[in-house]
Structure formats: C-alpha cells, structure tokens
Design a protein around this motif. Structure first.
Motif, PDB file in Angstrom:
ATOM      1  N   TYR A  76       0.796  -1.264   0.070  1.00 34.05           N
ATOM      2  CA  TYR A  76      -0.186   0.074   0.172  1.00 34.05           C
ATOM      3  C   TYR A  76       0.754   1.168  -0.053  1.00 34.05           C
ATOM      4  CZ  TYR A  76      -3.580   3.145   1.358  1.00 34.05           C
ATOM      5  OH  TYR A  76      -4.562   4.410   1.499  1.00 34.05           O
ATOM      6  N   SER A  80       1.832   4.042  -2.820  1.00 29.70           N
ATOM      7  CA  SER A  80       1.536   5.402  -2.536  1.00 29.70           C
ATOM      8  C   SER A  80       2.692   6.292  -3.071  1.00 29.70           C
ATOM      9  CB  SER A  80       1.616   5.566  -1.199  1.00 29.70           C
ATOM     10  OG  SER A  80       0.238   6.135  -0.587  1.00 29.70           O
ATOM     11  N   ILE A 162      -5.613  -0.979  -3.287  1.00 30.07           N
ATOM     12  CA  ILE A 162      -4.695  -0.040  -3.818  1.00 30.07           C
ATOM     13  C   ILE A 162      -5.077   0.908  -5.036  1.00 30.07           C
ATOM     14  CG2 ILE A 162      -2.499  -0.014  -5.050  1.00 30.07           C
ATOM     15  CD1 ILE A 162      -1.321  -2.242  -3.608  1.00 30.07           C
ATOM     16  N   ARG A 165      -7.735   3.196  -3.673  1.00 30.04           N
ATOM     17  CA  ARG A 165      -7.036   4.534  -3.106  1.00 30.04           C
ATOM     18  C   ARG A 165      -6.449   5.373  -4.143  1.00 30.04           C
ATOM     19  NH1 ARG A 165      -2.607   6.273  -2.862  1.00 30.04           N
ATOM     20  NH2 ARG A 165      -1.663   4.694  -4.095  1.00 30.04           N
TER      21      ARG A 165
END
Length: 217
Positions: A76, A80, A162, A165
């Motif tokens: 994750y 990012s 993922i 997001r």
C-alpha cells in the motif's frame, strides 16, 4: 478510441517509468512468493508427517496472517510513493486534454498488468522454491490448489484496495496540484498506537512460544 489503446498506454507507462515500476513489481513478486510458501507449508500433509511438523504448522498458520498484514501495509505504501512520483505526468496528461476518466482507465490497466505479472511470476517462483525444498528435505512435495487460490484471492484484494485508493487520489487532486506534487515534501509519519500495541503483543507471543517450546515432539 481504438481497441487496446489504454492497454498500450498502460504498457508504455510501466516501461517509461521502469525505474519506479520494476522495484514495485519485484516487491509484489517477493511478497506473493513469501505468502505462497508460508501458506503451502502451513497445510502440507508431508510437513505434518515429520517430527515436530504439527507444531511447526501451528506457527506457520500464524505466520500466514502476519505475512498477509505485512504485504498489505508494505505494498500500500510502496504504491503510494510510486503514484506520488507519477502525479506530475498524470497532471500533464490532464492539462493536454485527457480527462480524469481517461487517466483512471490508464491506471486501471497498469494495476491489472502489474497484478497479473506479479501473481504469475510470484506463484511460479514460489512453486519452484517448494520443489527445491523437496530436494533438500527428501519428502515428497506436490502442487496443491488451496495455497494458490489463497494467494491469488489475498493479493487480488490487496491490488483492488490499492486501485481504489489510487482512483480517489486522482479524482481529489486538481491538475495544478499534480504538476507540483514532486515539490511537496514527505509528511512525517503519524504514530499509530493500535499497530504499535498489536506489534508488541505479536512480538511478546513469539518470544513466549520460543521460550516455552523445548521439544516439538
């Protein structure tokens, strides 16, 4: 647009940003390999039949959960970082006339390609690692579908989280913010007492088991 247009753009995006994507894909492959091996050994009848095998499988069953949580958190935050580095490129596409729906389709296909490549290579190398274990230990090892399905199911769920997001991040930002994203410094990590407490409990439990188990017969 022509069929396969977004797939081609996704492939070009991964290739052009290979310095970012290849380490990320390699990380995904390693996480998948690790989870597959631990999940396979935790249910292997061959391992259960050896001396101390049942006790070892009990520990590996806890290890399956630990590896799953670690993989979720690690991938994750790795993703990012990758997306933050690509926001300038995505912002440029947006300014040149590509809408956010188009950007979402590109990112969707990049995520799908990453997931497919990582799962195939990770599971294949996981199976090969088990085969090497077979030669080293001397007991028979065969391919089982359950750990494969467990691995595929877990990491598809992780890639889906993922992706969600990623899409929320793209829709929230304006093009000018995307272009300036590389100039924004890293935010200091916030302390999470829940994770700290859970980590302390797991560590204490591991030390307790290590001290308590003298003869795993």
């Amino acid at each position: 647009m022509k069929k396969g247009f977004y797939i081609r753009l996704a492939g070009e995006g991964i290739s052009k940003n290979r310095k970012l994507y290849f380490p990320y894909i390699l990380t995904c492959i390693c996480m998948i390999m690790m989870y597959y091996i631990v999940s396979f050994l935790s249910i292997s009848k061959e391992l259960a039949s050896i001396r101390g095998g049942e006790m070892l499988q009990g520990l590996l069953s806890m290890g399956v959960f630990v590896v799953a949580v670690f993989a979720l958190i690690f991938l994750y935050y790795t993703n990012s970082f990758l997306i933050r580095k690509r926001k300038k490129e995505l912002g440029l596409y947006n300014i040149l006339g590509m809408g956010k729906r188009n950007l979402v389709r590109i990112l969707l296909w990049e995520n799908i390609l990453t997931a497919v490549i990582s799962l195939v290579i990770g599971i294949v190398f996981g199976i090969l690692s088990i085969k090497l274990l077979d030669g080293a230990t001397g007991f028979g090892v065969h391919i089982e579908m359950k750990p494969i399905l467990m691995t595929v199911g877990l990491f598809l769920a992780i890639f889906l989280l993922i992706m969600i997001r990623m899409l929320v991040s793209v829709y929230k930002l304006r093009p000018i913010e995307m272009l300036r994203s590389e100039n924004v410094g890293e935010k200091p990590p916030k302390a999470n007492w829940l994770f700290a407490f859970a980590g302390a409990v797991i560590l204490a439990g591991a030390y307790y088991l290590a001290v308590k188990i003298i003869d795993p017969t």
